[in-house]
Scaffold this motif. Structure first.
Motif, PDB file in Angstrom:
ATOM      1  N   GLN A 187       0.810  -1.210   0.000  1.00  0.00           N
ATOM      2  CA  GLN A 187       0.000   0.000   0.000  1.00  0.00           C
ATOM      3  C   GLN A 187       0.852   1.272   0.000  1.00  0.00           C
ATOM      4  O   GLN A 187       0.502   2.259  -0.650  1.00  0.00           O
ATOM      5  CB  GLN A 187      -0.937  -0.008   1.217  1.00  0.00           C
ATOM      6  CG  GLN A 187      -1.920   1.160   1.243  1.00  0.00           C
ATOM      7  CD  GLN A 187      -2.865   1.078   2.420  1.00  0.00           C
ATOM      8  OE1 GLN A 187      -2.885   0.080   3.140  1.00  0.00           O
ATOM      9  NE2 GLN A 187      -3.673   2.103   2.608  1.00  0.00           N
ATOM     10  N   THR A 188       1.956   1.234   0.728  1.00  0.00           N
ATOM     11  CA  THR A 188       2.793   2.447   0.862  1.00  0.00           C
ATOM     12  C   THR A 188       3.969   2.481  -0.089  1.00  0.00           C
ATOM     13  O   THR A 188       4.636   3.514  -0.211  1.00  0.00           O
ATOM     14  CB  THR A 188       3.335   2.543   2.290  1.00  0.00           C
ATOM     15  OG1 THR A 188       4.112   1.377   2.573  1.00  0.00           O
ATOM     16  CG2 THR A 188       2.181   2.662   3.290  1.00  0.00           C
ATOM     17  N   ASP A 221      -0.573   6.573   7.966  1.00  0.00           N
ATOM     18  CA  ASP A 221      -1.778   6.754   7.164  1.00  0.00           C
ATOM     19  C   ASP A 221      -2.309   5.408   6.650  1.00  0.00           C
ATOM     20  O   ASP A 221      -3.526   5.192   6.567  1.00  0.00           O
ATOM     21  CB  ASP A 221      -1.491   7.684   5.987  1.00  0.00           C
ATOM     22  CG  ASP A 221      -1.326   9.133   6.427  1.00  0.00           C
ATOM     23  OD1 ASP A 221      -1.825   9.478   7.512  1.00  0.00           O
ATOM     24  OD2 ASP A 221      -0.647   9.918   5.689  1.00  0.00           O
ATOM     25  N   ALA A 222      -1.418   4.479   6.307  1.00  0.00           N
ATOM     26  CA  ALA A 222      -1.828   3.202   5.730  1.00  0.00           C
ATOM     27  C   ALA A 222      -2.558   2.328   6.736  1.00  0.00           C
ATOM     28  O   ALA A 222      -3.439   1.535   6.358  1.00  0.00           O
ATOM     29  CB  ALA A 222      -0.609   2.465   5.177  1.00  0.00           C
ATOM     30  N   GLY A 251       9.101  10.943   6.319  1.00  0.00           N
ATOM     31  CA  GLY A 251       8.111  10.657   5.266  1.00  0.00           C
ATOM     32  C   GLY A 251       7.590   9.232   5.328  1.00  0.00           C
ATOM     33  O   GLY A 251       6.389   8.991   5.117  1.00  0.00           O
ATOM     34  N   GLY A 266      -1.101  10.343  10.032  1.00  0.00           N
ATOM     35  CA  GLY A 266       0.314  10.338   9.648  1.00  0.00           C
ATOM     36  C   GLY A 266       1.016  11.646   9.913  1.00  0.00           C
ATOM     37  O   GLY A 266       2.208  11.669  10.243  1.00  0.00           O
ATOM     38  N   ARG A 300       5.006   8.955   8.094  1.00  0.00           N
ATOM     39  CA  ARG A 300       3.737   9.528   7.703  1.00  0.00           C
ATOM     40  C   ARG A 300       2.918   8.520   6.867  1.00  0.00           C
ATOM     41  O   ARG A 300       1.727   8.259   7.152  1.00  0.00           O
ATOM     42  CB  ARG A 300       3.953  10.812   6.918  1.00  0.00           C
ATOM     43  CG  ARG A 300       2.652  11.459   6.404  1.00  0.00           C
ATOM     44  CD  ARG A 300       2.981  12.560   5.405  1.00  0.00           C
ATOM     45  NE  ARG A 300       3.707  13.634   6.029  1.00  0.00           N
ATOM     46  CZ  ARG A 300       3.118  14.695   6.603  1.00  0.00           C
ATOM     47  NH1 ARG A 300       1.797  14.792   6.588  1.00  0.00           N
ATOM     48  NH2 ARG A 300       3.845  15.640   7.138  1.00  0.00           N
ATOM     49  N   ARG A 301       3.562   7.946   5.856  1.00  0.00           N
ATOM     50  CA  ARG A 301       2.864   7.010   4.977  1.00  0.00           C
ATOM     51  C   ARG A 301       2.493   5.721   5.719  1.00  0.00           C
ATOM     52  O   ARG A 301       1.426   5.129   5.500  1.00  0.00           O
ATOM     53  CB  ARG A 301       3.741   6.703   3.766  1.00  0.00           C
ATOM     54  CG  ARG A 301       3.878   7.914   2.843  1.00  0.00           C
ATOM     55  CD  ARG A 301       5.093   7.824   1.950  1.00  0.00           C
ATOM     56  NE  ARG A 301       5.103   6.618   1.126  1.00  0.00           N
ATOM     57  CZ  ARG A 301       6.113   6.254   0.334  1.00  0.00           C
ATOM     58  NH1 ARG A 301       7.201   7.028   0.271  1.00  0.00           N
ATOM     59  NH2 ARG A 301       6.041   5.168  -0.405  1.00  0.00           N
TER      60      ARG A 301
END
Length: 295
Positions: free
Chosen positions: A40-41, A74-75, A67, A80, A70-71
């Motif tokens: 996904q990321t 969020d995933a 970074g 994130g 964050r990803r």
């Protein structure tokens, strides 16, 4: 060995360990695998695993790690931005405190001390050798053997020009014989000799055989002598305070007090010296340029 610039600081490593543990627990609660999060990321599994375990050795620069966090967050359904902002990106490298004993200066110090010691020893040996070389010839001259010492002492010679102690000479010196030191060498006498004795301060200028030898002010009590092959020219600013003798003759004032006089002494004056010797005995008049033959 990683470049120190790319390494995370202790503060960043500690914060990464906290964030990674929270991400790990929340991911497991969502029953998500690292492979699913990676698909996904688009973040490699090893990077995701390093974030969760806080393995800084497997991570790139802090700005990229932020970074990835964050990803990652969020995933799996977290905020994130909050996770990323919680991770500091500025690296504060703490310079390692190197012990002074490990520095180059500390390693070189014993060598410097050794070199200084060697220089001092060599200097001491050279000085001792110089003193021995100067002392040995004199000692050889005094202790050159019984026969040479006895013969030289009986002849009354003293090659070293040292003071002789009769008590130390013992049986080598007869009772009725004295030892005289060799006379010191006498500087060669030149045909023209002019001596000065100042009874008062005066400016003096002396020219010897056409070359200036002295010019300046001499104080009262000064005694000087100049010698020449041909002539000596004397000029004084206070002629009355300058007593002049020519070729060891009787000294006379160069002129009147406060007067400027100049007199040349040469071989002609020497010729007239023998003719006027009787007059000089009773003549004490000042010497001027017109009566220089009085000498």
């Amino acid at each position: 060995m990683n470049d120190p610039i790319l390494q995370l600081s202790r503060e960043q490593a500690k914060k990464l360990s906290e964030l990674g543990d929270r991400l790990h627990q929340f991911r497991q609660s969502q029953r998500l695998s690292l492979e699913q999060v990676a698909e996904q990321t688009m973040i490699p599994v090893r990077i995701l695993s390093a974030i969760e375990t806080g393995n800084v050795a497997q991570l790139p620069e802090p700005v990229y790690v932020q970074g990835f966090i964050r990803r990652f967050a969020d995933a799996i359904g977290l905020d994130g931005a909050d996770f990323a902002n919680a991770f500091p990106t500025e690296t504060h490298l703490e310079p390692s405190k190197t012990s002074w004993r490990g520095t180059v200066q500390a390693q070189l110090r014993p060598l410097h001390l050794y070199l200084l010691y060697m220089v001092l020893v060599m200097g001491a040996v050279s000085g001792l050798s110089y003193l021995l070389n100067r002392t040995t010839p004199q000692m050889v001259g005094l202790t050159g053997g019984p026969q040479s010492s006895q013969s030289s002492l009986t002849r009354g010679s003293n090659p070293s020009n040292l003071p002789v102690n009769r008590a130390q000479m013992g049986p080598f010196l007869p009772a009725n014989q004295t030892v005289q030191p060799n006379p010191s060498p006498v500087a060669p006498q030149k045909p023209v000799r002019v001596g000065l004795m100042l009874t008062a301060q005066s400016w003096i200028r002396v020219v010897v055989d056409g070359k200036p030898e002295f010019e300046g002010v001499l104080p009262e009590g000064t005694q000087r002598t100049w010698m020449a092959d041909k002539e000596v020219t004397l000029r004084a600013g206070n002629a009355g305070g300058v007593m002049v003798s020519f070729n060891d003759g009787m000294a006379k004032p160069l002129g009147e007090a406060g007067a400027v006089e100049e007199v040349t002494f040469d071989l002609k004056a020497q010729a007239s010296l023998s003719l006027n010797s009787e007059d000089d005995a009773s003549d004490s008049s000042p010497l001027t340029a017109s009566n220089s033959n009085a000498f």
